[in-house]
Design a protein around this motif. Structure first.
Motif, mmCIF file in Angstrom:
data_model
loop_
_atom_site.group_PDB
_atom_site.id
_atom_site.type_symbol
_atom_site.label_atom_id
_atom_site.label_comp_id
_atom_site.label_asym_id
_atom_site.label_seq_id
_atom_site.Cartn_x
_atom_site.Cartn_y
_atom_site.Cartn_z
ATOM 1 N N ILE A 1 6.719 2.687 9.061
ATOM 2 C CA ILE A 1 6.474 1.380 8.436
ATOM 3 C C ILE A 1 7.476 1.065 7.320
ATOM 4 O O ILE A 1 7.224 0.185 6.494
ATOM 5 C CB ILE A 1 5.046 1.282 7.871
ATOM 6 C CG1 ILE A 1 4.816 2.301 6.742
ATOM 7 C CG2 ILE A 1 4.010 1.433 8.955
ATOM 8 C CD1 ILE A 1 3.566 2.015 5.933
ATOM 9 N N ASP A 2 8.584 1.772 7.283
ATOM 10 C CA ASP A 2 9.566 1.575 6.216
ATOM 11 C C ASP A 2 8.894 1.677 4.849
ATOM 12 O O ASP A 2 9.043 0.804 3.979
ATOM 13 C CB ASP A 2 10.270 0.226 6.367
ATOM 14 C CG ASP A 2 11.483 0.097 5.444
ATOM 15 O OD1 ASP A 2 12.039 1.136 5.043
ATOM 16 O OD2 ASP A 2 11.861 -1.044 5.114
ATOM 17 N N ALA A 3 8.132 2.751 4.663
ATOM 18 C CA ALA A 3 7.331 2.926 3.448
ATOM 19 C C ALA A 3 8.206 2.987 2.211
ATOM 20 O O ALA A 3 9.211 3.685 2.179
ATOM 21 C CB ALA A 3 6.512 4.210 3.568
ATOM 22 N N LYS A 4 7.777 2.246 1.176
ATOM 23 C CA LYS A 4 8.500 2.229 -0.088
ATOM 24 C C LYS A 4 7.641 2.678 -1.261
ATOM 25 O O LYS A 4 8.113 2.776 -2.390
ATOM 26 C CB LYS A 4 9.045 0.828 -0.359
ATOM 27 C CG LYS A 4 10.111 0.376 0.637
ATOM 28 C CD LYS A 4 10.592 -1.025 0.331
ATOM 29 C CE LYS A 4 11.762 -1.410 1.246
ATOM 30 N NZ LYS A 4 11.399 -1.389 2.669
ATOM 31 N N VAL A 5 6.350 2.934 -0.990
ATOM 32 C CA VAL A 5 5.422 3.415 -2.020
ATOM 33 C C VAL A 5 4.727 4.657 -1.480
ATOM 34 O O VAL A 5 4.095 4.601 -0.415
ATOM 35 C CB VAL A 5 4.382 2.345 -2.400
ATOM 36 C CG1 VAL A 5 3.504 2.847 -3.552
ATOM 37 C CG2 VAL A 5 5.046 1.039 -2.780
ATOM 38 N N LEU A 6 4.855 5.770 -2.185
ATOM 39 C CA LEU A 6 4.291 7.035 -1.727
ATOM 40 C C LEU A 6 3.235 7.538 -2.695
ATOM 41 O O LEU A 6 3.355 7.373 -3.912
ATOM 42 C CB LEU A 6 5.389 8.102 -1.614
ATOM 43 C CG LEU A 6 6.583 7.811 -0.714
ATOM 44 C CD1 LEU A 6 7.594 8.952 -0.810
ATOM 45 C CD2 LEU A 6 6.137 7.611 0.733
ATOM 46 N N LYS A 7 2.194 8.138 -2.131
ATOM 47 C CA LYS A 7 1.250 8.928 -2.930
ATOM 48 C C LYS A 7 1.438 10.377 -2.513
ATOM 49 O O LYS A 7 1.288 10.717 -1.329
ATOM 50 C CB LYS A 7 -0.200 8.517 -2.703
ATOM 51 C CG LYS A 7 -1.178 9.467 -3.392
ATOM 52 C CD LYS A 7 -2.626 9.175 -3.053
ATOM 53 C CE LYS A 7 -3.181 8.112 -3.938
ATOM 54 N NZ LYS A 7 -4.667 8.033 -3.843
ATOM 55 N N THR B 1 0.839 -1.201 0.000
ATOM 56 C CA THR B 1 0.000 0.000 0.000
ATOM 57 C C THR B 1 0.875 1.251 0.000
ATOM 58 O O THR B 1 1.960 1.261 0.600
ATOM 59 C CB THR B 1 -0.929 0.030 1.222
ATOM 60 O OG1 THR B 1 -1.822 1.168 1.113
ATOM 61 C CG2 THR B 1 -0.174 0.127 2.534
ATOM 62 N N SER B 2 0.413 2.259 -0.706
ATOM 63 C CA SER B 2 1.105 3.541 -0.632
ATOM 64 C C SER B 2 0.726 4.256 0.657
ATOM 65 O O SER B 2 -0.287 3.930 1.288
ATOM 66 C CB SER B 2 0.748 4.420 -1.838
ATOM 67 O OG SER B 2 -0.628 4.753 -1.822
#
Length: 346
Positions: free
Chosen positions: A151-157, A128-129
């Protein structure tokens, strides 16, 4: 069946600014449907698109007005309940709360999670972004770091469509891209651009590795989507221009994908129809959310193996989410093995 309705208020850890304004707090509606000692849960959250305004008060009043008449039905009567809700002109968010609660009840009755009842494969769920709202470049970079640390996000909106103009959009986006050079990034303008600005921005964003652009033009300007698609090097998705499956045929020649949200569609039943309609028109599918808690986002997570892109992050930005359900694993929002939605309350 018995129906219970109450409200709950949630607060965002970080207020979210889009082209239409800023949201820091919302009051949502929690619906319980009980029959045979089993209780199904659903949620409605308020939203506004142009003249389409579904407030907490209007959703609550609509549900309370039909609750006595719904008690004659069984939770197995989902088709009849849906037709009754439409005939009663319930707001789509109110219908969504009822439909999700009925699905939750059915899964609990069967003793199976919804994803398993539908025969879906959780391993097909994409990450999920997480959303970066309109802000100064410096604040946007701070928000990226918050998400990465959380959350160590790797997809951004990234939300663009700044009322100050596309130069402000470019400055903020450039800062985000520099802060997250390896992230997959999509852009959502929430209808904040003119056609000429949208063409310029799609060309510019393509040079900076953007995956797709969502709702570049205001709802009501769907005719201009066709020349934009013809000129844009990036795929065009629509959100505010597409509520249900019925909207897809007239959009299919001018967009590449559609954003499905429970509150717009009216529930999981219509979300499924919208997915199949989109696929039959060779369109891609993404799922999105408003100020939804874990309840509504978990509901959509059960259908997530059918989506190309996901933006189910609203509950991650809440400091007082009253529910727990699907969990983040390697950036993916995965429903659990509990019956129905798999939701618990704190």
């Amino acid at each position: 069946m018995q129906i219970r309705i109450q409200t709950f208020t949630v607060n965002k850890r970080f207020p979210l600014t889009i082209s239409r304004g800023t949201t820091a707090q919302t009051t949502n509606v929690w619906v319980e449907i009980e029959s045979d000692g089993i209780v199904g849960w659903g949620e409605a959250s308020p939203f506004a698109i142009g003249e389409q305004r579904q407030t907490t008060e209007s959703i609550l009043a609509a549900l309370q007005s039909v609750a006595p008449a719904l008690e004659k039905f069984s939770p197995f009567d989902r088709q009849e309940i849906e037709q009754f809700s439409i005939a009663s002109q319930l707001p789509s968010a109110a219908r969504a709360a009822l439909d999700v609660a009925l699905h939750d009840w059915l899964g609990k009755k069967a003793g199976l999670p919804l994803w398993k009842m539908w025969g879906l494969n959780r391993d097909r769920i994409v990450p999920t972004s997480v959303t970066v709202g309109i802000n100064t470049p410096e604040a946007a970079v701070g928000r990226v770091r918050d998400w990465v640390n959380y959350i160590d996000a790797k997809v951004l909106k990234v939300k663009l469509g700044n009322p100050e103009g596309i130069e402000s959009d470019r400055a903020m986006f450039a800062a985000v891209r520099q802060a997250a050079p390896s992230a997959k990034i999509s852009v959502d303008a929430n209808g904040g651009w003119s056609l000429s600005d949208a063409v310029k921005m799609c060309e510019w964003l393509a040079e900076h590795g953007v995956v797709y652009v969502e709702q570049p033009l205001p709802p009501g300007q769907e005719e201009s989507l066709l020349p934009l698609k013809q000129k844009s090097p990036l795929p065009i998705f629509v959100d505010e221009s597409c509520f249900t499956s019925r909207d897809i045929p007239k959009l299919a020649d001018r967009v590449d994908g559609i954003n499905i949200k429970l509150m717009k569609s009216g529930g999981l039943s219509e979300a499924i129809r919208t997915i199949h309609t989109a696929r039959s028109h060779h369109l891609q599918v993404m799922f999105g959310c408003y100020s939804d808690s874990s309840l509504a986002n978990t509901a959509l997570s059960h259908l997530s193996p059918l989506a190309d892109y996901l933006d189910l992050d609203s509950h991650l930005n809440l400091i007082d989410d009253p529910f727990t359900g699907a969990i983040i694993e390697n950036g993916c929002l995965r429903p659990n093995d509990l019956p129905g939605l798999g939701i618990n309350r704190f």
